[in-house]
Write a protein that holds these residues in place. Structure first.
Motif, PDB file in Angstrom:
ATOM      1  N   ILE A 166      -6.904   1.035   4.035  1.00 36.34           N
ATOM      2  CA  ILE A 166      -6.038  -0.086   3.213  1.00 36.34           C
ATOM      3  C   ILE A 166      -5.612  -0.945   3.957  1.00 36.34           C
ATOM      4  CG2 ILE A 166      -3.301   0.209   1.781  1.00 36.34           C
ATOM      5  CD1 ILE A 166      -4.481   3.380   1.552  1.00 36.34           C
ATOM      6  N   ALA A 167      -5.072  -0.643   4.887  1.00 32.58           N
ATOM      7  CA  ALA A 167      -4.964  -1.858   6.134  1.00 32.58           C
ATOM      8  C   ALA A 167      -6.002  -3.061   5.603  1.00 32.58           C
ATOM      9  CB  ALA A 167      -4.222  -1.457   7.291  1.00 32.58           C
ATOM     10  N   LEU A 178      -5.628  -4.689   2.560  1.00 28.08           N
ATOM     11  CA  LEU A 178      -4.292  -6.096   3.123  1.00 28.08           C
ATOM     12  C   LEU A 178      -4.255  -6.674   3.520  1.00 28.08           C
ATOM     13  CD1 LEU A 178      -1.659  -6.133   2.321  1.00 28.08           C
ATOM     14  CD2 LEU A 178      -0.528  -4.963   4.405  1.00 28.08           C
ATOM     15  N   LEU A 236       1.581  -8.778   9.144  1.00 24.05           N
ATOM     16  CA  LEU A 236       1.194  -7.252   8.117  1.00 24.05           C
ATOM     17  C   LEU A 236       0.654  -6.408   7.780  1.00 24.05           C
ATOM     18  CD1 LEU A 236       3.107  -9.807   5.383  1.00 24.05           C
ATOM     19  CD2 LEU A 236       4.191  -8.861   6.794  1.00 24.05           C
ATOM     20  N   SER A 237      -0.164  -5.973   8.241  1.00 29.82           N
ATOM     21  CA  SER A 237      -1.465  -5.675   8.262  1.00 29.82           C
ATOM     22  C   SER A 237      -1.348  -4.719   8.965  1.00 29.82           C
ATOM     23  CB  SER A 237      -2.492  -5.986   7.867  1.00 29.82           C
ATOM     24  OG  SER A 237      -2.967  -6.424   9.589  1.00 29.82           O
ATOM     25  N   SER A 238      -1.413  -4.616  10.596  1.00 28.77           N
ATOM     26  CA  SER A 238      -0.293  -3.965  11.495  1.00 28.77           C
ATOM     27  C   SER A 238       0.913  -2.930  10.920  1.00 28.77           C
ATOM     28  CB  SER A 238      -0.720  -5.046  12.613  1.00 28.77           C
ATOM     29  OG  SER A 238      -1.488  -6.002  13.517  1.00 28.77           O
ATOM     30  N   ILE A 239       1.829  -3.872  11.010  1.00 26.47           N
ATOM     31  CA  ILE A 239       3.038  -3.149  10.809  1.00 26.47           C
ATOM     32  C   ILE A 239       2.403  -1.995   9.228  1.00 26.47           C
ATOM     33  CG2 ILE A 239       5.267  -3.106   9.564  1.00 26.47           C
ATOM     34  CD1 ILE A 239       5.650  -5.963  11.292  1.00 26.47           C
ATOM     35  N   TYR A 240       1.910  -2.292   8.714  1.00 28.52           N
ATOM     36  CA  TYR A 240       1.529  -1.584   7.895  1.00 28.52           C
ATOM     37  C   TYR A 240       0.422  -0.142   8.852  1.00 28.52           C
ATOM     38  CZ  TYR A 240      -0.464   1.143   3.300  1.00 28.52           C
ATOM     39  OH  TYR A 240      -0.502   2.239   3.053  1.00 28.52           O
ATOM     40  N   ALA A 241      -0.178  -0.442   8.586  1.00 28.63           N
ATOM     41  CA  ALA A 241      -1.116   0.353   9.465  1.00 28.63           C
ATOM     42  C   ALA A 241      -0.376   1.208  10.604  1.00 28.63           C
ATOM     43  CB  ALA A 241      -2.076  -0.055  10.576  1.00 28.63           C
ATOM     44  N   LEU A 272       2.961   2.305  10.381  1.00 31.35           N
ATOM     45  CA  LEU A 272       3.920   3.216   9.427  1.00 31.35           C
ATOM     46  C   LEU A 272       2.947   4.083   8.520  1.00 31.35           C
ATOM     47  CD1 LEU A 272       5.957   0.792   7.769  1.00 31.35           C
ATOM     48  CD2 LEU A 272       6.869   1.713   9.499  1.00 31.35           C
ATOM     49  N   ASP A 273       1.959   3.851   8.092  1.00 31.54           N
ATOM     50  CA  ASP A 273       1.110   4.773   7.421  1.00 31.54           C
ATOM     51  C   ASP A 273       0.501   6.229   8.631  1.00 31.54           C
ATOM     52  OD1 ASP A 273      -0.284   5.460   4.988  1.00 31.54           O
ATOM     53  OD2 ASP A 273      -2.243   4.891   5.999  1.00 31.54           O
TER      54      ASP A 273
END
Length: 62
Positions: A2-3, A6, A23-28, A30-31
């Motif tokens: 998903i990252a 994104l 943003l995609s690194s932060i999402y990865a 947290l995921d």
């Protein structure tokens, strides 16, 4: 997965590259279950190396 999607969506919407990567690194992070606190400490500990800081400052002297 998903990252990556994104990141691609953010790039297609003409988001600046630094923001899309961030943003995609932060999402990865947290995921995957890691906390942002530990990631921040690790980044600042890596920057605190004298050798890594000497290289850009050497170029700035010119």
């Amino acid at each position: 997965m998903i990252a990556i999607l994104l990141f691609i969506v953010l790039m297609l919407t003409s988001t600046p590259l630094a923001a899309a990567l961030g943003l995609s690194s932060i999402y990865a992070l947290l995921d995957s279950g890691h906390s942002l606190d530990n990631a921040t400490r690790s980044m600042f500990a890596g920057i605190d190396s004298f050798t890594l800081m000497a290289i850009p400052f050497f170029y700035l002297c010119w």
